[in-house]
Design a protein around this motif. Sequence first.
Motif, PDB file in Angstrom:
ATOM      1  N   ASN A 161      72.201 -14.749 -47.995  1.00  0.00           N
ATOM      2  CA  ASN A 161      72.522 -13.933 -49.162  1.00  0.00           C
ATOM      3  C   ASN A 161      71.977 -12.507 -49.083  1.00  0.00           C
ATOM      4  O   ASN A 161      72.411 -11.646 -49.840  1.00  0.00           O
ATOM      5  N   ASP A 179      80.200 -16.321 -42.278  1.00  0.00           N
ATOM      6  CA  ASP A 179      80.289 -15.169 -43.182  1.00  0.00           C
ATOM      7  C   ASP A 179      80.088 -13.853 -42.425  1.00  0.00           C
ATOM      8  O   ASP A 179      80.726 -12.845 -42.734  1.00  0.00           O
ATOM      9  N   ASP A 196      82.535 -19.994 -52.610  1.00  0.00           N
ATOM     10  CA  ASP A 196      82.446 -21.390 -52.952  1.00  0.00           C
ATOM     11  C   ASP A 196      83.109 -21.724 -54.275  1.00  0.00           C
ATOM     12  O   ASP A 196      82.964 -21.001 -55.254  1.00  0.00           O
ATOM     13  N   ILE A 209      82.625 -23.398 -57.091  1.00  0.00           N
ATOM     14  CA  ILE A 209      81.524 -24.042 -57.817  1.00  0.00           C
ATOM     15  C   ILE A 209      81.678 -23.809 -59.309  1.00  0.00           C
ATOM     16  O   ILE A 209      80.718 -23.777 -60.046  1.00  0.00           O
ATOM     17  N   ARG A 225      83.540 -17.938 -61.654  1.00  0.00           N
ATOM     18  CA  ARG A 225      82.595 -16.932 -61.167  1.00  0.00           C
ATOM     19  C   ARG A 225      83.110 -15.544 -61.554  1.00  0.00           C
ATOM     20  O   ARG A 225      83.610 -14.794 -60.711  1.00  0.00           O
ATOM     21  N   ILE A 269      79.588 -25.085 -49.499  1.00  0.00           N
ATOM     22  CA  ILE A 269      78.455 -25.061 -48.561  1.00  0.00           C
ATOM     23  C   ILE A 269      77.323 -26.029 -48.920  1.00  0.00           C
ATOM     24  O   ILE A 269      76.888 -26.829 -48.095  1.00  0.00           O
ATOM     25  N   ARG A 280      79.656 -21.768 -42.744  1.00  0.00           N
ATOM     26  CA  ARG A 280      79.712 -20.466 -43.403  1.00  0.00           C
ATOM     27  C   ARG A 280      78.316 -19.917 -43.656  1.00  0.00           C
ATOM     28  O   ARG A 280      78.111 -18.703 -43.732  1.00  0.00           O
TER      29      ARG A 280
HETATM   30  C1  LIG Z   1      77.259 -20.275 -53.596  1.00  0.00           C
HETATM   31  C2  LIG Z   1      76.839 -19.851 -52.418  1.00  0.00           C
HETATM   32  O1  LIG Z   1      77.377 -18.869 -51.682  1.00  0.00           O
HETATM   33  P1  LIG Z   1      78.482 -17.750 -52.072  1.00  0.00           P
HETATM   34  O2  LIG Z   1      77.963 -17.010 -53.255  1.00  0.00           O
HETATM   35  O3  LIG Z   1      78.511 -16.922 -50.850  1.00  0.00           O
HETATM   36  O4  LIG Z   1      79.754 -18.491 -52.349  1.00  0.00           O
HETATM   37  C3  LIG Z   1      75.668 -20.468 -51.735  1.00  0.00           C
HETATM   38  O5  LIG Z   1      75.189 -19.886 -50.761  1.00  0.00           O
HETATM   39  O6  LIG Z   1      75.224 -21.550 -52.150  1.00  0.00           O
END
Ligand SMILES: C=C(OP(=O)(O)O)C(=O)O
Length: 420
Positions: free
Chosen positions: A23, A49, A116, A118, A121, A372, A399
């Motif tokens: 990151n 990445d 990701d 998740i 966002r 990830i 990644r």
């Molecule tokens: C959510 C992640 O990565 P990104 O923000 O790159 O999707 C992560 O590294 O857990």
Amino acid sequence: MKKLVIHGGRRLSGEVTIGGAKNSTVALIPAAILAETPVKFDSVPDILDVYNLQAILNSMNVTSTFRGGELMIDPTNIVESELPSTAIKSLRASYYFMGSLLGRFGRATVTFPGGDNIGPRPIDQHIKGFEALGATVHEENYTVYINAENGLKAARIFLDVVSVGATMNIIMAAVHAEGTTVLENAAREPEIIDLATFLNNMGAQIRGAGTDVIRITGVKKLESKNTHTIIPDRIEAGTYLALAAAQGDGVLVKNVIPEHLESFTAKLLEMGVDLEVREDSIYVPKSVNLQPIHIKTAPFPGFATDLQQPVTPLLTLASGTSVIQETIYPERTRHIPELQKLGVDISNDVYGQINVTQSSNFHGARVSAAEIRAGASLVATGLMADGITEVINAEHVLRGYDHIVHKLTMLNADIQIEEE
Ligand SMILES: C=C(OP(=O)(O)O)C(=O)O
Ligand SMILES: CC(=O)N[C@H]1[C@@H](OP(=O)(O)OP(=O)(O)OC[C@H]2O[C@@H](n3ccc(=O)[nH]c3=O)[C@H](O)[C@@H]2O)O[C@H](CO)[C@@H](O)[C@@H]1O
């Protein structure tokens, strides 16, 4: 497509060295185009990445070479051009080109980033920051057009949500803006300090990174004079610490900054993992009699959402039910059905609460890495399970995990990467 094939059940031991922080890296590479000179990074993790960011740089006539952990980027002949949407969509952090292009050229056109899956966002706080600095922003067909026709001017910006990405992007946009920008309720992640250190060493004036008030005084020029060494990846470190506690007979995790991991190591200690925290490494002995814990994810210095899934396999060894409250991404639960296929007793509710109950006798299965950290939890559980586990969609893991197959093999795991 790639898959990770694991013959589980082997105990782990030995040493593992953590790579540079993903990151940080994914912000530092876009930030490199703010320089008037070539820049050099070391401790760069070997992750997908990085290669995708190199493809984006290449489209702007920014050359780069990446070898043995060293990444050289030469932005001296940069041109404005359309960025390759496949590479942009392959990772979240491509949105940092909004801030860095805006800082460099006073305008940016960037397709919506991927990354990701998740949960939602949004990037409203990034946009709020760009607009406060004097840019106009509009979105059309999944593309964001940002333009500061009259130049960028310093502003006072209060983030309504603590956001790593918005904090980084506003720093990059403001480094050349006229005056002193004050960013309040900023994120405090160590990777933000890393970005500020890199930019300050080139002549930027960023004060307060690592606190929730960051002041950025615009400067005319940024010139690199030395190599920037990227900080160790605290999420990779946490992943190996949890795995070592779950399946290890003594593992030394090297190249860590223990202060970056305090909220995480505090939880392992609370469980009864007898960690030995040293200056820049952490030793994890074989664990016995683990206790269940409660975890609530939070922005730094709280418990990182990115470690919520990697710690889950360890929780299955505690005598009772552990509870995780995912507050950052309540929908970050795509590992759950896959872990259930491996025999893990895990469930969740719509409010982002995850319950993990003591369970054992995991059995290998074919499972899919949706993202990830979900992938990291599947790999760890596969290493604990009897039989063969195949983790498909392994690109999600690659990644962001540097040399994962090699590192696990050196710890005595039986893991291979294969084409699907
Ligand atoms: C959510 C992640 O990565 P990104 O923000 O790159 O999707 C992560 O590294 O857990
Ligand atoms: C490349 C990178 O560094 N990725 C990390 C970064 O992602 P990223 O920078 O995308 O995450 P943010 O810190 O921005 O997100 C935190 C929270 O704020 C919300 N939000 C964010 C921006 C915005 O404009 N509006 C808004 O509402 C998000 O939906 C989320 O709930 O921090 C996350 C939270 O620690 C980590 O999981 C990611 O690994």
